[in-house]
Design a protein around this motif. Structure first.
Motif, PDB file in Angstrom:
ATOM      1  N   LEU A  46       0.433  -0.694   0.305  1.00  0.00           N
ATOM      2  CA  LEU A  46       0.269   0.136   0.165  1.00  0.00           C
ATOM      3  C   LEU A  46       1.090   0.996   0.249  1.00  0.00           C
ATOM      4  CD1 LEU A  46      -2.474  -0.934   2.353  1.00  0.00           C
ATOM      5  CD2 LEU A  46      -2.772  -1.417   0.211  1.00  0.00           C
ATOM      6  N   LYS A  47       0.533   1.471  -1.370  1.00  0.00           N
ATOM      7  CA  LYS A  47       1.392   3.046  -1.020  1.00  0.00           C
ATOM      8  C   LYS A  47       0.934   4.462  -0.274  1.00  0.00           C
ATOM      9  CE  LYS A  47       3.955   1.376  -4.962  1.00  0.00           C
ATOM     10  NZ  LYS A  47       5.204   1.221  -4.450  1.00  0.00           N
ATOM     11  N   ASP A  48      -0.640   4.391  -0.344  1.00  0.00           N
ATOM     12  CA  ASP A  48      -0.760   5.672   0.426  1.00  0.00           C
ATOM     13  C   ASP A  48      -1.428   5.021   1.933  1.00  0.00           C
ATOM     14  OD1 ASP A  48      -2.987   3.434  -0.379  1.00  0.00           O
ATOM     15  OD2 ASP A  48      -4.028   5.303  -0.837  1.00  0.00           O
ATOM     16  N   CYS A  49      -0.520   4.115   2.101  1.00  0.00           N
ATOM     17  CA  CYS A  49      -0.857   3.932   4.152  1.00  0.00           C
ATOM     18  C   CYS A  49       0.332   5.094   4.841  1.00  0.00           C
ATOM     19  CB  CYS A  49      -0.228   2.882   4.273  1.00  0.00           C
ATOM     20  SG  CYS A  49       0.141   2.340   5.946  1.00  0.00           S
ATOM     21  N   PRO A  50      -1.008   5.731   5.768  1.00  0.00           N
ATOM     22  CA  PRO A  50      -0.399   7.306   6.401  1.00  0.00           C
ATOM     23  C   PRO A  50       0.513   6.533   7.602  1.00  0.00           C
ATOM     24  CG  PRO A  50      -2.673   6.370   7.357  1.00  0.00           C
ATOM     25  CD  PRO A  50      -2.446   5.338   6.269  1.00  0.00           C
ATOM     26  N   THR A  51       0.570   4.955   7.566  1.00  0.00           N
ATOM     27  CA  THR A  51       1.849   4.835   8.600  1.00  0.00           C
ATOM     28  C   THR A  51       3.057   4.171   7.760  1.00  0.00           C
ATOM     29  OG1 THR A  51       0.470   3.249   9.836  1.00  0.00           O
ATOM     30  CG2 THR A  51       2.740   2.709  10.185  1.00  0.00           C
ATOM     31  N   ARG A  52       2.857   3.715   6.924  1.00  0.00           N
ATOM     32  CA  ARG A  52       4.695   3.683   5.336  1.00  0.00           C
ATOM     33  C   ARG A  52       5.501   4.958   5.665  1.00  0.00           C
ATOM     34  NH1 ARG A  52       5.042   0.488   0.495  1.00  0.00           N
ATOM     35  NH2 ARG A  52       6.541   0.663   0.308  1.00  0.00           N
ATOM     36  N   GLY A  53       4.294   6.142   5.324  1.00  0.00           N
ATOM     37  CA  GLY A  53       4.401   7.582   4.731  1.00  0.00           C
ATOM     38  C   GLY A  53       5.366   7.787   5.878  1.00  0.00           C
ATOM     39  N   VAL A  54       4.645   8.207   7.476  1.00  0.00           N
ATOM     40  CA  VAL A  54       5.980   7.903   8.328  1.00  0.00           C
ATOM     41  C   VAL A  54       7.043   7.550   9.201  1.00  0.00           C
ATOM     42  CG1 VAL A  54       5.766   8.271  11.416  1.00  0.00           C
ATOM     43  CG2 VAL A  54       3.495   9.237  10.418  1.00  0.00           C
ATOM     44  N   TYR A  55       6.955   6.201   8.793  1.00  0.00           N
ATOM     45  CA  TYR A  55       8.021   5.267   8.443  1.00  0.00           C
ATOM     46  C   TYR A  55       9.146   5.969   7.504  1.00  0.00           C
ATOM     47  CZ  TYR A  55      10.971   0.841   8.552  1.00  0.00           C
ATOM     48  OH  TYR A  55      12.193  -0.049   8.124  1.00  0.00           O
ATOM     49  N   GLU A  56       8.222   5.994   6.775  1.00  0.00           N
ATOM     50  CA  GLU A  56       9.764   6.379   5.764  1.00  0.00           C
ATOM     51  C   GLU A  56      10.216   7.789   5.930  1.00  0.00           C
ATOM     52  OE1 GLU A  56       7.628   6.295   1.759  1.00  0.00           O
ATOM     53  OE2 GLU A  56       8.025   4.019   2.040  1.00  0.00           O
ATOM     54  N   LYS A  57       9.468   8.480   6.410  1.00  0.00           N
ATOM     55  CA  LYS A  57       9.959   9.747   6.731  1.00  0.00           C
ATOM     56  C   LYS A  57      10.788   9.925   7.801  1.00  0.00           C
ATOM     57  CE  LYS A  57       6.143  12.883   5.584  1.00  0.00           C
ATOM     58  NZ  LYS A  57       5.161  13.765   5.578  1.00  0.00           N
ATOM     59  N   ARG A  58      10.493   9.159   8.608  1.00  0.00           N
ATOM     60  CA  ARG A  58      11.726   8.134  10.273  1.00  0.00           C
ATOM     61  C   ARG A  58      12.909   7.782   9.850  1.00  0.00           C
ATOM     62  NH1 ARG A  58       8.644   5.267  14.455  1.00  0.00           N
ATOM     63  NH2 ARG A  58       7.945   7.306  14.544  1.00  0.00           N
ATOM     64  N   LYS A  59      12.430   6.968   8.641  1.00  0.00           N
ATOM     65  CA  LYS A  59      14.445   6.538   8.107  1.00  0.00           C
ATOM     66  C   LYS A  59      14.891   7.621   7.396  1.00  0.00           C
ATOM     67  CE  LYS A  59      14.666   2.725   5.187  1.00  0.00           C
ATOM     68  NZ  LYS A  59      14.214   0.943   4.256  1.00  0.00           N
ATOM     69  N   GLU A  60      14.432   8.414   6.315  1.00  0.00           N
ATOM     70  CA  GLU A  60      15.323   9.689   5.832  1.00  0.00           C
ATOM     71  C   GLU A  60      16.069  10.092   6.570  1.00  0.00           C
ATOM     72  OE1 GLU A  60      12.394  11.585   3.498  1.00  0.00           O
ATOM     73  OE2 GLU A  60      12.881   9.659   1.724  1.00  0.00           O
ATOM     74  N   GLU A  61      15.096  10.872   7.570  1.00  0.00           N
ATOM     75  CA  GLU A  61      16.016  11.700   9.269  1.00  0.00           C
ATOM     76  C   GLU A  61      17.268  10.878   9.275  1.00  0.00           C
ATOM     77  OE1 GLU A  61      13.432  12.570  11.540  1.00  0.00           O
ATOM     78  OE2 GLU A  61      11.608  14.140  10.769  1.00  0.00           O
ATOM     79  N   ASN A  63      19.418   8.542   8.072  1.00  0.00           N
ATOM     80  CA  ASN A  63      20.145   8.394   6.718  1.00  0.00           C
ATOM     81  C   ASN A  63      20.497   9.747   7.232  1.00  0.00           C
ATOM     82  OD1 ASN A  63      19.562   5.319   6.658  1.00  0.00           O
ATOM     83  ND2 ASN A  63      17.909   5.831   4.753  1.00  0.00           N
ATOM     84  N   GLY A  64      19.779  10.794   6.958  1.00  0.00           N
ATOM     85  CA  GLY A  64      19.886  11.833   6.619  1.00  0.00           C
ATOM     86  C   GLY A  64      21.743  12.610   7.951  1.00  0.00           C
ATOM     87  N   ASN A  65      21.098  12.093   9.419  1.00  0.00           N
ATOM     88  CA  ASN A  65      21.855  12.427  10.445  1.00  0.00           C
ATOM     89  C   ASN A  65      23.069  11.717  10.947  1.00  0.00           C
ATOM     90  OD1 ASN A  65      20.149  14.040  10.584  1.00  0.00           O
ATOM     91  ND2 ASN A  65      18.610  12.953  12.405  1.00  0.00           N
ATOM     92  N   ARG A  66      23.259  10.892   9.786  1.00  0.00           N
ATOM     93  CA  ARG A  66      24.666   9.953   9.606  1.00  0.00           C
ATOM     94  C   ARG A  66      25.543  10.172   8.663  1.00  0.00           C
ATOM     95  NH1 ARG A  66      22.006   3.680   9.805  1.00  0.00           N
ATOM     96  NH2 ARG A  66      20.963   4.125  11.171  1.00  0.00           N
TER      97      ARG A  66
END
Length: 66
Positions: A46-61, A63-66
């Protein structure tokens, strides 16, 4: 008249059953190991899942801090 009384009694009974079960559910302790569950967003498609969006943002953050 009897049908109306039966219908009202049935509806009231279902409502009371729902209230009792909700209260019992709140009193039930969380099973060990299930306190801080995080979703594994690779599992569903599911690409429009709200939980997936939060998870991906957290994952990007992360990776950006490393």
């Amino acid at each position: 008249m009897v049908k109306i009384i039966v219908a009202v009694a049935l509806a009231a009974g279902l409502f009371l059953l729902n209230v009792v079960l909700l209260r019992l559910n709140k009193k039930t302790p969380v099973p060990e190991g299930c306190e801080n569950l995080t979703p594994d967003c690779n599992a569903c498609g599911l690409k429009d899942c709200p939980t997936r969006g939060v998870y991906e943002k957290r994952k990007e953050e992360e990776n950006g801090n490393r």
